[in-house]
Design a protein around this motif. Structure first.
Motif, mmCIF file in Angstrom:
data_model
loop_
_atom_site.group_PDB
_atom_site.id
_atom_site.type_symbol
_atom_site.label_atom_id
_atom_site.label_comp_id
_atom_site.label_asym_id
_atom_site.label_seq_id
_atom_site.Cartn_x
_atom_site.Cartn_y
_atom_site.Cartn_z
ATOM 1 N N VAL A 129 -1.737 -11.955 0.303
ATOM 2 C CA VAL A 129 -0.723 -11.863 1.357
ATOM 3 C C VAL A 129 0.411 -10.934 0.929
ATOM 4 N N LEU A 130 0.903 -11.100 -0.297
ATOM 5 C CA LEU A 130 2.008 -10.261 -0.754
ATOM 6 C C LEU A 130 1.570 -8.811 -0.940
ATOM 7 N N ASN A 131 0.336 -8.580 -1.347
ATOM 8 C CA ASN A 131 -0.169 -7.209 -1.424
ATOM 9 C C ASN A 131 -0.170 -6.551 -0.043
ATOM 10 N N SER A 132 -0.501 -7.317 0.992
ATOM 11 C CA SER A 132 -0.472 -6.781 2.361
ATOM 12 C C SER A 132 0.943 -6.357 2.741
ATOM 13 N N ILE A 133 1.915 -7.162 2.335
ATOM 14 C CA ILE A 133 3.314 -6.828 2.629
ATOM 15 C C ILE A 133 3.720 -5.548 1.913
ATOM 16 N N PHE A 134 3.421 -5.463 0.616
ATOM 17 C CA PHE A 134 3.800 -4.276 -0.158
ATOM 18 C C PHE A 134 3.102 -3.025 0.378
ATOM 19 N N ASP A 135 1.805 -3.142 0.675
ATOM 20 C CA ASP A 135 1.077 -1.973 1.172
ATOM 21 C C ASP A 135 1.648 -1.492 2.499
ATOM 22 N N ALA A 136 2.019 -2.431 3.369
ATOM 23 C CA ALA A 136 2.603 -2.051 4.651
ATOM 24 C C ALA A 136 3.942 -1.341 4.467
ATOM 25 N N MET A 137 4.787 -1.862 3.555
ATOM 26 C CA MET A 137 6.082 -1.236 3.305
ATOM 27 C C MET A 137 5.930 0.133 2.650
ATOM 28 N N TRP A 138 4.899 0.276 1.838
ATOM 29 C CA TRP A 138 4.670 1.536 1.120
ATOM 30 C C TRP A 138 4.176 2.631 2.073
ATOM 31 N N LYS A 139 3.204 2.280 2.919
ATOM 32 C CA LYS A 139 2.577 3.284 3.785
ATOM 33 C C LYS A 139 3.352 3.519 5.074
#
Length: 282
Positions: free
Chosen positions: A130-140
């Motif tokens: 779940v947290l990886n999804s958040i980071f990836d969304a903020m990054w991209k």
């Protein structure tokens, strides 16, 4: 009287989307995460290498895949080793605004009736996903990323509560840590006065300690001498100015608290491995 739980008083993101994202590599001006704290929450993701993390007086090493959750007001630092990491700082009050059912849960987090686990390793694959999804969304930042971030944050908090990934009844004990409050006080003093010629006597007086006791106290808490920490803060400020202004190295050295240019260059190279001139051109 300073509020020692509100050190970094600046906006994060926007009013409607209060999330601030940082991707940190060795070239980043704040690659080493010095001791600091803020009223917002912070989540840190390790992509490469290791990060030696200290939260209040608890220390551990985070490895790739690990995620660290930093509560509001927690004093924290991170020493990277060949590390790439990302930070997401956010205002937890956002989750109190829109939905009374969810706000009931979030009030327990915001009021620190509970403390969410601080270190999510591979033992917590659902949380990491779940947290990886958040980071990836903020990054991209693809179209609609805000919806992913908000939705996955609710998912994260839902997993925390449904799996009891938190501690109960520890808030008062944590807030009674006199040593942590004293360290916050002297770090705040350094933050506001690093550009001035500070002495060990002035630093120790800021927390009403003798210089000898203060040196022992500071070293036990931070694993650095007071003057090492002060010089590191000055170099971090210089890095930021080298990266964001066209001012001369001499001007930046003096504004960062160094009255001797050659000493500034030697100290800069000690902490950053290169000269200020090379850093400015990189």
């Amino acid at each position: 009287m300073h509020d020692l739980d509100h050190n970094e008083d600046r906006p994060r993101g926007t009013y409607d989307f209060p999330f601030e994202f940082h991707h940190v590599e060795s070239s980043h001006p704040s690659y080493v995460m010095s001791y600091h704290w803020h009223v917002e929450y912070e989540i840190i993701r390790i992509l490469k290498g290791t990060l030696a993390v200290t939260l209040d007086e608890k220390s551990f090493t985070a490895v790739p895949g690990d995620v660290i959750f930093v509560h509001s007001g927690i004093l924290h630092s991170g020493i990277p080793s060949d590390c790439i990491y990302q930070c997401l700082v956010f205002d937890g009050n956002l989750f109190l605004k829109h939905n009374s059912v969810c706000a009931g849960y979030m009030q327990k987090v915001i009021h620190q009736d509970i403390l969410i686990y601080h270190h999510f390793t591979e033992k917590y694959p659902e949380i990491q996903s779940v947290l990886n999804s958040i980071f990836d969304a903020m990054w991209k930042k693809n179209p609609g990323y805000e919806l992913i971030v908000l939705g996955q944050f609710y998912h994260f908090f839902g997993l925390v509560f449904s799996n009891h990934y938190y501690l109960d009844g520890v808030t008062k004990a944590r807030r009674d840590y006199k040593r942590i409050l004293q360290l916050k006080q002297v770090l705040e003093f350094i933050e506001h006065n690093y550009a001035s010629p500070l002495t060990l006597q002035q630093l120790s007086a800021s927390v009403s300690m003798s210089p000898k006791y203060f040196c022992r106290f500071f070293s036990e808490m931070t694993h650095q001498t007071p003057m090492d920490y002060l010089n590191h803060q000055r170099i971090e400020q210089a890095c930021y100015q080298l990266s964001t202004t066209d001012d001369s190295i001499t001007e930046i050295a003096y504004r960062s608290g160094f009255n001797d240019l050659s000493y500034f260059i030697r100290t800069f190279k000690k902490y950053k491995g290169i000269t200020p001139g090379k850093y400015k051109r990189s």
